[in-house]
Design an enzyme around this catalytic site. Structure first.
Site, short mmCIF file in Angstrom:
data_model
loop_
_atom_site.label_atom_id
_atom_site.label_comp_id
_atom_site.label_asym_id
_atom_site.label_seq_id
_atom_site.Cartn_x
_atom_site.Cartn_y
_atom_site.Cartn_z
CE LYS A 184 61.78 79.53 5.60
NZ LYS A 184 62.32 79.56 6.96
CB THR A 185 61.11 86.36 4.80
OG1 THR A 185 60.25 85.25 5.09
CG2 THR A 185 60.28 87.53 4.32
CG ASP A 196 58.24 84.04 2.21
OD1 ASP A 196 58.89 83.01 2.50
OD2 ASP A 196 58.21 85.05 2.95
CD GLU A 197 55.68 81.60 5.51
OE1 GLU A 197 55.75 80.38 5.78
OE2 GLU A 197 55.94 82.50 6.33
CD GLN A 251 58.47 77.94 9.93
OE1 GLN A 251 57.75 78.87 10.29
NE2 GLN A 251 59.69 78.12 9.47
NE ARG A 265 57.28 81.87 14.16
CZ ARG A 265 58.00 81.88 13.04
NH1 ARG A 265 58.15 82.97 12.34
NH2 ARG A 265 58.59 80.77 12.63
P1 ATP Z 1 60.45 81.98 9.08
O1 ATP Z 1 60.74 80.56 8.75
O2 ATP Z 1 59.99 82.14 10.47
O3 ATP Z 1 59.59 82.64 8.07
P2 ATP Z 1 62.74 83.14 7.79
O4 ATP Z 1 63.59 81.99 7.40
O5 ATP Z 1 61.92 83.76 6.75
O6 ATP Z 1 61.86 82.74 9.06
P3 ATP Z 1 63.65 85.79 8.30
O7 ATP Z 1 62.40 86.28 8.89
O8 ATP Z 1 64.00 86.20 6.92
O9 ATP Z 1 63.71 84.21 8.43
O10 ATP Z 1 64.87 86.16 9.24
C1 ATP Z 1 64.82 85.94 10.64
C2 ATP Z 1 65.53 87.05 11.36
O11 ATP Z 1 66.93 86.93 11.14
C3 ATP Z 1 65.15 88.42 10.89
O12 ATP Z 1 65.14 89.30 11.98
C4 ATP Z 1 66.28 88.77 9.91
O13 ATP Z 1 66.41 90.16 9.80
C5 ATP Z 1 67.46 88.13 10.59
N1 ATP Z 1 68.53 87.75 9.62
C6 ATP Z 1 68.40 86.97 8.55
N2 ATP Z 1 69.58 86.81 7.91
C7 ATP Z 1 70.50 87.53 8.59
C8 ATP Z 1 71.90 87.79 8.45
N3 ATP Z 1 72.60 87.25 7.45
N4 ATP Z 1 72.48 88.58 9.34
C9 ATP Z 1 71.78 89.11 10.37
N5 ATP Z 1 70.49 88.92 10.57
C10 ATP Z 1 69.83 88.13 9.69
MG MG Z 2 59.82 83.93 6.53
#
Ligand code: ATP
Ligand code: MG
Length: 735
Positions: A30-31, A216-217, A247, A602
């Site tokens: 997402k981020t 975000d969040e 979350q 995490r």
């Molecule tokens: P959270 O809910 O914990 O905030 P999130 O959904 O924001 O998580 P991110 O932090 O953006 O997730 O991504 C999680 C991990 O996966 C990061 O290390 C990111 O670099 C990696 N990642 C995300 N998308 C891809 C992709 N398409 N290919 C490879 N790695 C990815």
């Molecule tokens: Mg995130």
């Protein structure tokens, strides 16, 4: 950049205008989507960075995101509105302050300022801060503000005395803050809404200005935050929010998951994108997380899979007590570092309350393992830093009464409580600030001659500094302040303690000298004012103490959005995690479970969960039972262990409810009884006579261990106590 996105992610990044909700589980990118979208808007849709508003949860997250966008673009996105809700709002309000009855020099009152203001108002209103705890009043007022409830509405809804008094304080506080040209954190979110209501043309202007809004969040936004972005985005309708209902962990601070539903109602053409692949964790970790969260009733429901099938089992360890738990964590870290080529910065230790960092810090210090503690205390919360910042604030904004009260008393210069109270009464009677009242102290025969001259000298000193401030930077001004107040000597007189504080003062100077910010041509405030804004908005979450290359220690709350190869979730005992206070309501219980879910997700490669059969709480050794969250773990995913200090097997320990005191005699309590009390900064404690407070400093060792406690009661203030004799109790629940 585009190659590193899957189809769903790319769809969200390239989505062409129109409201967009990305609803997806932990680690699904997402981020990453949000960051890539900001870069995409700038690069491919030619949106000027200054017309994009991107909101994140902490200043740290914001600077990380800015760094990533810079990387993708190959240059700084100058002018980008990226930050927390509070910082983005503050920037907007500096431009608009005069319309809503403030000057652009307005001060931002942090939680401490607000608490002492409430204490002062309680006393002025004839209420005892003992009967009406300022923290309780603050909680009620803040909740009301977050829900956009007015003082009169709060009065009508009041069900008990505390709420009635809170409504009264809320009402008075609004006026007092305005007179002090000050806003508290909640006001930063509310005043833009007031502005938009009273000046629809301003709303129209910002609606036209911002071409794109991103959040975000989103699950942790409160009402005011949601309304702010909703109003701004209502016209262009290019708004992208990303979040995960599982979350949502800030309900206790007024966040409302309902915003996710409302978003779909308010923007009925919103496109929903789901991201289902988790890129962070092994399937063992992900399945564990899913098991834990599956017991919650209130969920939107999502799918999440990972291609990292398998992985190391989740290690669940029973330990004897918190010291044993810390030793065990240490040994696992050392083993991972030597056998698996991990680095110290690959590890995070998460816990439910800040006070729990103490045993880990002890063990790491003894064994010379590098570590950093995040969020236990804010740099700007330190006494010496607050003192100097108060001077700076008063120079910038003479109406800032809280700053006046603080500055005039430190260093002590012979204005007693009585004189100060008198000035306070006069300032109310004359409807002038403390500063302006003090400037005519020579016309107050009621004051002692000495107090009169001290006040006048003080006023003159501040005025000279104000002259200087027209030219000087924040750093130069701070240097002058330190010089004219002879502040370092004042600290040096405190001995060893003072030496540490002087170090902090130097760090403040260095920070101010290095501080820079891009110019906002429409922002009428001076660099010093913006420096103060940044300082006020720096929260404890933004501050890490220790070695950034070391093991990270923080609460599960602070870990939101972050990731590490190896994660330890510690203190997994019923009553601690979940915290008993939160279990009183079903919502509270579900929120605790979501917090556990956040913690577990995490971990990238390895996850450790641990609990202690006994733990010192409020100075007493209390038996502990494994957290109910551990019950949910499927046997196939976990490996159960116990440390050698724990007698009996895990199953037996889990079944004996509660663990009897005889079982505890196996704990090394012989050593413990010789142990002197140990404390960490930021920890909440209770004193028989002085009441509750927070440890702001620790020095010395063993029987000479000294703690400085900043007590909640104003009359008590900060006190230095010998820990061995002070009889302090740990205030676990409010930690
Ligand atoms: P959270 O809910 O914990 O905030 P999130 O959904 O924001 O998580 P991110 O932090 O953006 O997730 O991504 C999680 C991990 O996966 C990061 O290390 C990111 O670099 C990696 N990642 C995300 N998308 C891809 C992709 N398409 N290919 C490879 N790695 C990815
Ligand atoms: Mg995130």
């Amino acid at each position: 950049m585009i190659q590193e996105l899957n189809d769903a992610q790319r769809e969200a990044v390239e989505h062409d205008g129109g409201p967009l909700l990305v609803l997806a589980g932990a680690g699904s990118g997402k981020t990453r989507v949000l960051t890539a979208r900001v870069a995409h808007l700038i690069e491919h849709r030619n949106v000027p960075p200054g017309r994009i508003m991107a909101v994140t949860f902490t200043n740290r997250a914001a600077s990380e995101m800015r760094r990533r966008v810079t990387n993708i673009l190959g240059c700084e996105p100058a002018g980008l509105w990226m930050g927390t809700f509070h910082s983005v709002s503050a920037r907007l309000l500096r431009r608009e302050a005069h319309r809503i009855g403030f000057t652009p020099q307005f001060t931002i009152y942090d939680e401490d300022d607000r608490l002492s203001l409430i204490r002062r108002l309680l006393k002025d209103g004839g209420y005892s801060p003992k009967a009406y705890r300022p923290a309780a009043i603050q909680y009620v007022v803040s909740q009301a503000k977050n829900r956009l409830v007015s003082p009169s509405e709060l009065r009508e809804q009041a069900e008990d005395d505390v709420q009635r008094v809170a409504a009264e304080i809320y009402d008075v506080m609004g006026r007092v803050l305005r007179e002090a040209n000050a806003m508290d954190f909640d006001d930063l979110l509310l005043h833009p809404l007031t502005l938009f209501r009273d000046y629809p043309d301003r709303l129209t202007r910002y609606q036209a200005h911002f071409q794109s809004v991103l959040v975000d969040e989103f699950q942790d936004t409160n009402r005011a935050q949601y309304l702010l972005v909703k109003q701004i985005a209502e016209k262009n309708r290019d708004i992208c929010v990303v979040g995960d209902d599982d979350q949502s962990i800030y309900g206790w601070r007024g966040a409302e998951v309902r915003n996710m539903y409302d978003f779909q109602r308010d923007f009925s053409d919103a496109q929903l994108v789901r991201l289902e692949e988790n890129y962070r964790s092994t399937s063992v970790i992900l399945d564990t997380a899913n098991e834990v969260i599956s017991e919650n009733m209130n969920r939107l429901g999502k799918t999440l899979f990972t291609s990292r099938v398998g992985g190391d089992l989740v290690v669940v360890t029973a330990t004897a007590d918190e010291g044993d738990e810390a030793e065990w964590v240490l040994s696992e870290i050392v083993e991972n570092v030597t056998k698996r080529f991990c680095e110290y910065k690959d590890f995070a230790i998460l816990y439910r309350t800040n006070a729990q960092s103490r045993p880990f810090e002890d063990v790491f210090r003894r064994n010379v393992i590098p570590y950093q503690v995040v969020g236990s205390v804010s740099f700007y919360a330190r006494r010496e830093i607050r003192d100097l910042v108060a001077y700076l604030r008063l120079v910038v904004n003479p109406a800032d009464d809280q700053a006046f009260i603080r500055a005039v008393q430190s260093p002590r210069r012979g204005v007693g409580k009585t004189s100060l109270a008198f000035v306070g009464r006069m300032s109310v009677a004359w409807n002038r600030s403390f500063f302006s009242t003090a400037s005519v102290a020579d016309r107050m025969p009621e004051l002692q001659p000495r107090a009169r001259s001290v006040l006048l000298d003080f006023v003159r000193m501040i005025e000279r500094l104000r002259e200087e401030s027209r030219e000087a930077s924040a750093a130069t001004l701070l240097e002058s302040i330190i010089e004219v107040t002879d502040y370092e000597n004042y600290l040096a007189e405190e001995g060893l303690d003072g030496a540490d504080r002087i170090e902090n003062v130097r760090a403040l100077l260095d920070g101010a000298a290095e501080w820079s910010e891009e110019e906002d041509p429409e922002d009428p405030s001076s660099p010093t004012e913006r420096y103060l804004t940044a300082a006020a908005l720096t929260t404890s979450a933004d501050h890490a103490e220790g070695d950034p290359e070391g093991v990270t220690l923080m609460t599960a709350h602070m870990a939101k959005g972050l990731e590490w190869p190896v994660v330890f979730m510690t203190g997994m005992e019923d009553g601690l995690f979940p915290l008993s206070r939160s279990m009183e309501t079903q919502e509270g219980g579900e929120e605790e479970r979501r917090l556990a879910y956040v913690g577990i997700t995490r971990a990238q490669d390895r996850l450790y969960l641990s609990w202690a059969r006994a733990r010192r709480r409020s100075g007493q050794l209390m038996p502990g039972m494994p957290s109910r969250f551990l019950d949910a773990l499927p046997p196939g995913l976990i490996e159960e262990r116990r440390t050698s200090s724990v007698f009996g097997d895990f199953a037996k320990a889990a079944a004996s409810v509660p663990v009897g005191w005889d079982a505890l005699s196996t704990v090394n309590d012989e050593n413990e009884s010789q142990d002197s009390p140990r404390y960490v900064r930021g920890e909440r404690v209770r004193h028989r006579k002085f009441g509750s407070g927070q440890i702001v400093d620790v020095s010395g060792k063993g029987r000479h261990l000294k703690v400085v406690v900043s007590f909640d009661e104003d009359e008590v203030g900060p006190r230095t106590l010998l820990a061995a004799y002070a009889g302090l109790e740990r205030d676990w629940e409010s930690a």
